[in-house]
Design a protein around this motif. Structure first.
Motif, mmCIF file in Angstrom:
data_model
loop_
_atom_site.group_PDB
_atom_site.id
_atom_site.type_symbol
_atom_site.label_atom_id
_atom_site.label_comp_id
_atom_site.label_asym_id
_atom_site.label_seq_id
_atom_site.Cartn_x
_atom_site.Cartn_y
_atom_site.Cartn_z
ATOM 1 N N PHE A 299 -3.951 -10.104 6.442
ATOM 2 C CA PHE A 299 -4.217 -9.283 7.622
ATOM 3 C C PHE A 299 -3.643 -7.898 7.358
ATOM 4 C CE2 PHE A 299 -4.548 -13.552 9.349
ATOM 5 C CZ PHE A 299 -5.709 -13.442 10.101
ATOM 6 N N GLN A 300 -4.234 -7.227 6.390
ATOM 7 C CA GLN A 300 -3.751 -5.915 5.998
ATOM 8 C C GLN A 300 -4.245 -4.848 6.966
ATOM 9 O OE1 GLN A 300 -5.397 -5.664 2.039
ATOM 10 N NE2 GLN A 300 -3.573 -6.551 1.095
ATOM 11 N N PRO A 301 -3.520 -3.735 7.058
ATOM 12 C CA PRO A 301 -4.055 -2.591 7.820
ATOM 13 C C PRO A 301 -5.428 -2.205 7.277
ATOM 14 C CG PRO A 301 -1.761 -2.212 7.215
ATOM 15 C CD PRO A 301 -2.188 -3.453 6.483
ATOM 16 N N LYS A 302 -6.299 -1.764 8.154
ATOM 17 C CA LYS A 302 -7.681 -1.485 7.752
ATOM 18 C C LYS A 302 -7.761 -0.393 6.686
ATOM 19 C CE LYS A 302 -9.741 -4.563 10.243
ATOM 20 N NZ LYS A 302 -10.348 -5.740 9.568
ATOM 21 N N GLY A 303 -6.847 0.583 6.746
ATOM 22 C CA GLY A 303 -6.850 1.619 5.717
ATOM 23 C C GLY A 303 -6.502 1.065 4.344
ATOM 24 N N THR A 304 -5.538 0.139 4.314
ATOM 25 C CA THR A 304 -5.174 -0.515 3.056
ATOM 26 C C THR A 304 -6.320 -1.346 2.530
ATOM 27 O OG1 THR A 304 -2.855 -0.597 3.762
ATOM 28 C CG2 THR A 304 -3.510 -2.091 1.985
ATOM 29 N N TYR A 305 -6.956 -2.069 3.433
ATOM 30 C CA TYR A 305 -8.093 -2.910 3.057
ATOM 31 C C TYR A 305 -9.220 -2.063 2.482
ATOM 32 C CZ TYR A 305 -11.516 -6.735 3.616
ATOM 33 O OH TYR A 305 -12.467 -7.699 3.402
ATOM 34 N N LEU A 306 -9.529 -0.956 3.135
ATOM 35 C CA LEU A 306 -10.580 -0.057 2.658
ATOM 36 C C LEU A 306 -10.246 0.471 1.266
ATOM 37 C CD1 LEU A 306 -13.100 1.734 2.997
ATOM 38 C CD2 LEU A 306 -11.660 3.379 4.211
ATOM 39 N N PHE A 307 -8.994 0.861 1.046
ATOM 40 C CA PHE A 307 -8.607 1.384 -0.261
ATOM 41 C C PHE A 307 -8.822 0.339 -1.357
ATOM 42 C CE2 PHE A 307 -5.352 1.662 -3.595
ATOM 43 C CZ PHE A 307 -5.696 2.875 -4.151
ATOM 44 N N HIS A 308 -8.371 -0.888 -1.125
ATOM 45 C CA HIS A 308 -8.429 -1.897 -2.173
ATOM 46 C C HIS A 308 -9.838 -2.456 -2.390
ATOM 47 C CE1 HIS A 308 -4.296 -1.991 -3.366
ATOM 48 N NE2 HIS A 308 -3.882 -2.125 -2.118
ATOM 49 N N MET A 309 -10.748 -2.300 -1.412
ATOM 50 C CA MET A 309 -12.122 -2.751 -1.646
ATOM 51 C C MET A 309 -12.975 -1.669 -2.295
ATOM 52 S SD MET A 309 -13.482 -2.869 2.315
ATOM 53 C CE MET A 309 -15.246 -2.603 2.169
ATOM 54 N N THR A 310 -12.451 -0.447 -2.367
ATOM 55 C CA THR A 310 -13.207 0.643 -2.979
ATOM 56 C C THR A 310 -12.539 1.179 -4.243
ATOM 57 O OG1 THR A 310 -12.123 2.191 -1.442
ATOM 58 C CG2 THR A 310 -14.319 1.383 -0.843
ATOM 59 N N LEU A 311 -11.230 1.466 -4.167
ATOM 60 C CA LEU A 311 -10.541 2.115 -5.279
ATOM 61 C C LEU A 311 -9.336 1.346 -5.797
ATOM 62 C CD1 LEU A 311 -10.611 5.752 -3.845
ATOM 63 C CD2 LEU A 311 -11.999 4.892 -5.731
ATOM 64 N N GLY A 312 -9.004 0.231 -5.170
ATOM 65 C CA GLY A 312 -7.792 -0.491 -5.520
ATOM 66 C C GLY A 312 -8.039 -1.776 -6.286
ATOM 67 N N ARG A 313 -7.312 -2.839 -5.909
ATOM 68 C CA ARG A 313 -7.306 -4.084 -6.672
ATOM 69 C C ARG A 313 -8.695 -4.690 -6.848
ATOM 70 N NH1 ARG A 313 -2.946 -4.942 -2.979
ATOM 71 N NH2 ARG A 313 -0.904 -4.767 -4.014
ATOM 72 N N CYS A 314 -9.466 -4.722 -5.787
ATOM 73 C CA CYS A 314 -10.813 -5.322 -5.820
ATOM 74 C C CYS A 314 -11.896 -4.254 -5.771
ATOM 75 C CB CYS A 314 -10.989 -6.278 -4.643
ATOM 76 S SG CYS A 314 -9.735 -7.567 -4.517
ATOM 77 N N GLY A 315 -11.518 -3.013 -6.046
ATOM 78 C CA GLY A 315 -12.386 -1.881 -5.762
ATOM 79 C C GLY A 315 -13.661 -1.817 -6.571
ATOM 80 N N ILE A 316 -14.743 -1.543 -5.892
ATOM 81 C CA ILE A 316 -16.031 -1.384 -6.567
ATOM 82 C C ILE A 316 -15.978 -0.214 -7.539
ATOM 83 C CG2 ILE A 316 -16.887 0.007 -4.618
ATOM 84 C CD1 ILE A 316 -19.693 -0.972 -5.246
ATOM 85 N N PHE A 317 -15.213 0.835 -7.209
ATOM 86 C CA PHE A 317 -15.183 2.021 -8.061
ATOM 87 C C PHE A 317 -14.053 1.985 -9.083
ATOM 88 C CE2 PHE A 317 -17.103 3.765 -4.034
ATOM 89 C CZ PHE A 317 -18.394 3.789 -4.530
ATOM 90 N N SER A 318 -13.017 1.188 -8.853
ATOM 91 C CA SER A 318 -11.975 1.043 -9.869
ATOM 92 C C SER A 318 -12.419 0.072 -10.956
ATOM 93 C CB SER A 318 -10.663 0.568 -9.238
ATOM 94 O OG SER A 318 -10.856 -0.588 -8.447
#
Length: 440
Positions: A299-318
């Motif tokens: 239950f991460q903050p939405k900003g953290t979730y957005l970062f990791h799904m785009t540029l972070g751990r699971c990120g489409i762009f990372s």
């Protein structure tokens, strides 16, 4: 309305590159054939196989059985299930399980194979993974290549983009697994190919092309509903430019899968809405979702979730930085009105933003125990198409060196995904520097 110009006539050089494209697609096909999965208890195919078994063996969509009868083993192996009106259903969209059930019925009648026998179950799942997912992967590549021919003159750029889709995205890793995202991606590419061709005039406006546009677009909705946003823009353009043909033939094509999909939902739940819109259906007694674990308990903050799904751990762009070219094209098209295909690129960017907003607001687990953010798979061909004009303008060596690094990272992620597509902490972004998505 801005349009793209079709590519020029085929030269000898282009014919040579066409051979390379064919070889690339054949390599992808061989991989899909050789790598098709077997059944593993508790994997992502179990929920769908529970429906398949119930449809063929028990003539029902419900995957539970009355007290006193042995349970369906696949139902016992999955957490992807809901309870509606006291009966258990798979939480997966029904169209893919329906196709799988048709294949199982044929294999059972013609070959005597049974899901009750583990050795047969492995063969059955391999056939399903190959025909419904592996062939969808190849179809996406074929139609992606045909779409590129409409507006990319340079055969080398076309070949590179085809290679990127084949081996530098998540389509590679999930082409051998039972999932709805790769078939949905294939239908997205099919609908874009037809819609773009009809709008740009590179395909003649025959009735059956409008019919197929409606059919493929509606199949996207039934397979992976959020991905429908990528088809909507093409549909609006066709409706505005050719309203009669769109309202007759495209609607007729869409009506077939929609009628089947909605009919199943209404017959099993009494509603035309998918079960995902009813959170209470997941909270029956003894449900896993009452006390989720691991990545499902985030239950991460939405900003953290957005970062990791785009540029972070699971990120489409990372994980797949080659797809950043699509976003670079959108940024370029925002301020430069002469960009080729500007309207199309901006529509694609808007659709990607809408999909992203939906997943940020409505989900919390990065697609579960999966490599990368698997819900972005249908977006990947779109991002590459958006980026095509950028590749056509690259002339400086250092820019190609930078692109080469992006290709290498993307290919490595695709390779990792192909080796181990299921697992939340297997991304190289987890192991190298960002740490696990969730704790031990």
């Amino acid at each position: 309305m801005q349009s793209m110009q079709p590519a020029g006539t085929q030269t000898a050089q282009e014919k040579s590159f066409s051979i390379f494209e064919m070889v690339l697609i054949i390599v992808a096909l061989v991989f899909a054939l050789m790598g098709a999965q077997e059944y593993n208890r508790g994997d992502a195919s179990a929920s769908r196989l529970a429906t398949v078994y119930s449809l063929v063996e028990d003539r029902t969509w419900y995957i539970d059985r009355p007290a006193g009868q042995p349970p369906v083993s696949f139902e016992q192996d999955t957490i992807d299930k809901v309870m509606v009106n006291g009966r258990m259903l798979s939480s997966k969209p029904p169209m893919l399980p329906l196709a799988m059930a048709g294949e199982y019925w044929v294999m059972k009648k013609a070959l005597g194979w049974s899901l009750d026998k583990p050795e047969d179950a492995n063969k059955i799942v391999r056939v399903m993974a190959t025909t419904l997912v592996g062939f969808s992967y190849v179809l996406a590549l074929v139609l992606f290549g045909k779409t590129l021919r409409m507006f990319v003159d340079d055969p080398l750029i076309r070949l590179l983009l085809l290679f990127f889709l084949a081996f530098c995205t998540q389509l590679w890793g999930y082409s051998t697994q039972i999932n709805n995202h790769v078939p949905a991606a294939a239908m997205v590419v099919a609908a874009i190919y037809l819609g773009a061709g009809l709008r740009w005039g590179t395909l003649s406006p025959r009735w059956w092309r409008f019919f197929l546009f409606g059919l493929t677009g509606a199949l996207v909705l039934t397979l992976d509903m959020p991905a429908t946003v990528f088809v909507a823009g093409a549909g609006v353009y066709l409706l505005a430019s050719r309203p009669r043909q769109t309202l007759t033939w495209a609607v007729a094509g869409a009506a077939i899968p929609l009628a089947i999909h909605l009919g199943i939902l209404y017959a099993t739940t009494g509603s035309l809405l998918p079960v995902q819109t009813t959170p209470a259906a997941y909270l029956y007694e003894a449900s896993y979702w009452r006390n989720p674990q691991g990545v499902d308990a985030l239950f991460q903050p939405k900003g953290t979730y957005l970062f990791h799904m785009t540029l972070g751990r699971c990120g489409i762009f990372s994980l797949y930085p080659i797809l950043l070219v699509g976003m670079a094209a959108a940024l370029r098209a925002t301020y430069k009105k002469t960009v080729k295909g500007r309207v199309d690129i901006l529509l694609g960017a808007a659709a990607f933003a809408i999909m992203t907003a939906y997943y940020v607001l409505k989900t919390n687990n990065y697609g579960g125990e999966a490599y990368g953010f698997r819900w972005y798979i249908p977006a990947m061909p779109v991002l590459l198409l958006m980026g095509a004009p950028v590749f056509m303008t690259l002339r400086v060596r250092w820019k190609w060196l930078f692109v080469g690094v992006m290709i290498g990272i993307s290919f490595y992620s695709g390779f990792q995904s192909a080796r181990s597509p299921w697992g939340a902490n297997l991304n190289w972004t987890n192991t190298l520097f960002l740490g696990p998505t969730y704790g031990p």
